[in-house]
Write a protein that holds these residues in place. Structure first.
Motif, short mmCIF file in Angstrom:
data_model
loop_
_atom_site.label_atom_id
_atom_site.label_comp_id
_atom_site.label_asym_id
_atom_site.label_seq_id
_atom_site.Cartn_x
_atom_site.Cartn_y
_atom_site.Cartn_z
N ASP A 102 0.87 -1.18 0.00
CA ASP A 102 0.00 0.00 0.00
C ASP A 102 0.90 1.22 0.00
O ASP A 102 1.47 1.59 1.02
N ARG A 138 0.44 4.04 2.56
CA ARG A 138 0.87 3.81 3.95
C ARG A 138 2.38 3.73 4.08
O ARG A 138 2.94 4.04 5.12
N CYS A 139 3.06 3.27 3.02
CA CYS A 139 4.49 3.01 3.05
C CYS A 139 5.28 4.29 3.36
O CYS A 139 5.00 5.36 2.82
N CYS A 150 6.99 -4.76 8.90
CA CYS A 150 6.68 -3.43 8.36
C CYS A 150 6.10 -2.56 9.47
O CYS A 150 5.07 -2.90 10.06
N ALA A 198 2.11 -1.88 5.73
CA ALA A 198 1.79 -1.55 4.36
C ALA A 198 1.90 -2.74 3.41
O ALA A 198 1.48 -2.66 2.26
#
Length: 60
Positions: free
Chosen positions: A6, A9-10, A51, A55
């Motif tokens: 994503d 979000r990253c 993570c 993400a």
């Protein structure tokens, strides 16, 4: 096993690219999946679990 990131979000921390460089690369301000893993890959699952912003999604 199918892997997605994503990008909204990253935060491009690079942990996934370090854990599984054959699957992830940082491109610009987000991680990108450069190749889907063949079979089950514990390193890819480790990258997803590690993570910091959740993400990475691994299915299968």
């Amino acid at each position: 096993m199918t892997v997605t990131v994503d990008e909204k979000r990253c935060i491009a921390c690079g942990m996934c690219a370090y854990a599984a460089p054959e699957v992830f690369r940082i491109v610009g301000s987000a991680s990108t999946v450069v190749a889907q893993p063949e079979g089950k890959s514990p390193r890819v699952r480790d990258a997803a679990n590690g993570c910091p912003v959740n993400a990475i999604r691994v299915e299968g």
